[in-house]
Scaffold this motif. Structure first.
Motif, mmCIF file in Angstrom:
data_model
loop_
_atom_site.group_PDB
_atom_site.id
_atom_site.type_symbol
_atom_site.label_atom_id
_atom_site.label_comp_id
_atom_site.label_asym_id
_atom_site.label_seq_id
_atom_site.Cartn_x
_atom_site.Cartn_y
_atom_site.Cartn_z
ATOM 1 N N VAL A 48 29.907 7.989 -28.245
ATOM 2 C CA VAL A 48 29.658 8.582 -26.931
ATOM 3 C C VAL A 48 28.614 7.769 -26.194
ATOM 4 O O VAL A 48 27.651 7.280 -26.799
ATOM 5 C CB VAL A 48 29.169 10.044 -27.078
ATOM 6 N N SER A 51 23.317 7.999 -20.982
ATOM 7 C CA SER A 51 22.986 7.237 -19.780
ATOM 8 C C SER A 51 22.648 5.786 -20.124
ATOM 9 O O SER A 51 22.119 5.059 -19.280
ATOM 10 C CB SER A 51 21.834 7.911 -19.028
ATOM 11 N N HIS A 53 20.423 4.258 -21.918
ATOM 12 C CA HIS A 53 19.039 3.787 -21.815
ATOM 13 C C HIS A 53 18.481 3.243 -23.128
ATOM 14 O O HIS A 53 17.322 2.855 -23.189
ATOM 15 C CB HIS A 53 18.132 4.905 -21.301
ATOM 16 N N THR A 116 20.227 11.376 -20.497
ATOM 17 C CA THR A 116 20.972 12.582 -20.888
ATOM 18 C C THR A 116 20.215 13.298 -22.007
ATOM 19 O O THR A 116 19.547 12.668 -22.839
ATOM 20 C CB THR A 116 22.405 12.264 -21.380
#
Ligand code: FAD
Length: 430
Positions: A48, A51, A53, A116
């Motif tokens: 998955v 975001s 980061h 997220t």
């Protein structure tokens, strides 16, 4: 089936910092849990994307990337219990203002809110605070899709034997679709900054300094005799009043807003003791200032809190070597927790964070030397940041590693959700 399948040859994009190109061969962007379940069933290998980061290859895959960017709703707010249930693609920058509007707040946040919640919890992302655990400790229940495509729910209350292993999951347990988080009544925070804290004050009073507010961060380049900035975030109306203090352990009060790395303070949350909503003070970066990636990279290591002063002294001795590459270093504290793959499992820790200038070959050379400096203190690297440490060393620092492996194998017997990062740092024998 997924409503949007973006095919890509061998290049689907990069992480946020741009230091890593992902190797996924497809990106799926489901709109519903059923579509996400179908993606899982149809994929041999899947990771998955939050975001993006993270600075290392934890999110990478040679299979399918599943983006939950359409999973950003608040599902329910339980005012009586003090919990909120959210879809797993939601970011703190979406949720925190929503909670504020409804009279609630999260206990703590990281330095930036644009990540997220599922991605942050998967890697034990943290803020600072003597009494505050990492952000994953706020999770009370979770729902995920296992490798067979089945929805599974686990909660702190109903599954005490496995839940602590599932929250900090390195993205390897399954596709987290929903999270229930503990929340608390909304609160305001004011932020005071003090400049040039003498290093010897830090050596002698580390715990006192880090306990001087709800959340305290120190910024330094590890050169000279002082810590450049002390950021003290206090719950408004609680704790010592820092207004008008002429000195703080020998540091002087800042007379205007500052930026930790000397940049534009307009891109930082407001200081000078002006109270504001906790979500607009606990992060260093406000929701309105989305940081532009500049190719810089980050590393961070956790050591036992009792070793803070000794580790700081070792870093000071390394300061000149590190200086040409360092943008800024931050020192934070994180409370102990019971999450198996958290660096703070069973022990409160101090976290030494390093932001490096955009020169990857130089940083790659520097990291082993930096880790050697910290080695006497058994450093544990942040799951989402760069590190050079041997996987065997990383694995040896997690007491519950075997139990974590068993949990992953139970929900993902064929390793559908594993990638090179997880194989190296969790599964492979050295
Ligand atoms: C500017 C900047 C500031 C930062 N500040 C901090 C800080 O203050 N404190 C700190 O601790 N870290 C910090 N970090 C690091 C970063 O926030 C974390 O590493 C976090 O994991 C990033 O979240 P993400 O959503 O971008 O995750 P991603 O990088 O997208 O993913 C991280 C991992 O989570 C998995 N994942 C994501 N969503 C799901 C899901 N729904 N189901 C299953 N697995 C999932 C991914 O597969 C991957 O393995 C910072 C990073 C940057 C770039």
């Amino acid at each position: 089936m997924a409503t949007n399948v973006a095919d890509a040859s061998n290049r689907t994009g990069t992480n946020w910092a741009g230091n890593l190109t992902y190797h996924a061969n497809a990106v799926q962007v489901p709109a519903t849990r059923e579509e996400a379940q179908a993606c899982v069933r149809a994929s041999e290998r899947l990771r998955v994307l939050g975001s993006c980061h993270c600075f290392n290859d934890i999110a990478d895959t040679t299979g399918t990337h599943l983006s939950l960017e359409r999973f950003r709703r608040v599902v329910s707010l339980d005012r009586a219990v003090g919990q909120v249930t959210v879809e797993a693609g939601i970011r703190y920058s979406d949720l925190a203002p929503y909670l504020h509007e409804h009279g609630f707040a999260l206990q703590n946040l990281a330095s930036l809110p644009h990540i997220t919640i599922a991605g942050a919890c998967a890697t034990a992302t943290h803020g600072s605070g003597v009494g505050l655990g990492n952000l994953a400790t706020q999770v009370a229940a979770m729902e995920f899709i296992d490798a067979s495509g089945t929805l599974v729910t686990l909660s702190r209350t109903n599954d005490p034997d496995t839940f602590p292993g599932a929250v900090v999951n390195l993205g390897a347990l399954g596709v987290v679709t929903r999270l229930t988080l503990d929340i608390q009544p909304d609160f305001n925070v004011s932020q005071h900054v003090f400049l040039d804290l003498p290093m010897n004050a830090l050596d002698a009073h580390f715990d006192e300094i880090m306990s001087s507010g709800y959340s305290v961060s120190l910024f330094t380049d590890w050169r000279g005799d002082t810590i450049d900035q002390v950021w003290i975030k206090s719950v408004t109306g609680a704790g010592p009043d820092l207004f008008g203090r002429k000195a703080f352990h020998g540091a002087r009060p800042a007379t205007r807003n500052v930026h930790p790395a000397g940049g534009d303070p307009a891109n930082c949350t407001r200081q000078m003791g002006v109270p504001g909503s906790s979500y607009d003070r606990l992060p260093h970066l406000p929701i309105g200032a989305i940081p532009a990636p500049g190719g810089d990279s980050q590393a961070e290591y956790f050591v036992a809190r009792e070793d803070a002063a000794a580790a700081g002294a070792a870093l000071r001795a390394f300061g000149d070597r590190m200086a040409p590459h360092l943008m800024q270093s931050e020192v934070r504290v994180v409370a102990a927790d019971d999450l198996w793959m958290s660096p703070c499992y069973g022990e409160p820790r101090v976290a030494f964070h390093f932001s490096f200038k955009p020169d990857w070959p130089a940083v790659k050379n520097l990291l082993p030397a930096l880790e050697a400096v910290l080695e006497p203190f058994d450093p544990i690297p942040h799951w989402g940041k760069l590190f050079a440490m041997q996987p065997g060393t990383v694995k040896a620092r997690y007491k519950k590693l075997d139990a974590f492996r068993d949990l992953l194998e139970k929900h993902d017997p064929t390793g559908k959700f594993r990638n090179s990062f997880v194989n190296r740092n969790v599964f492979e024998a050295d």
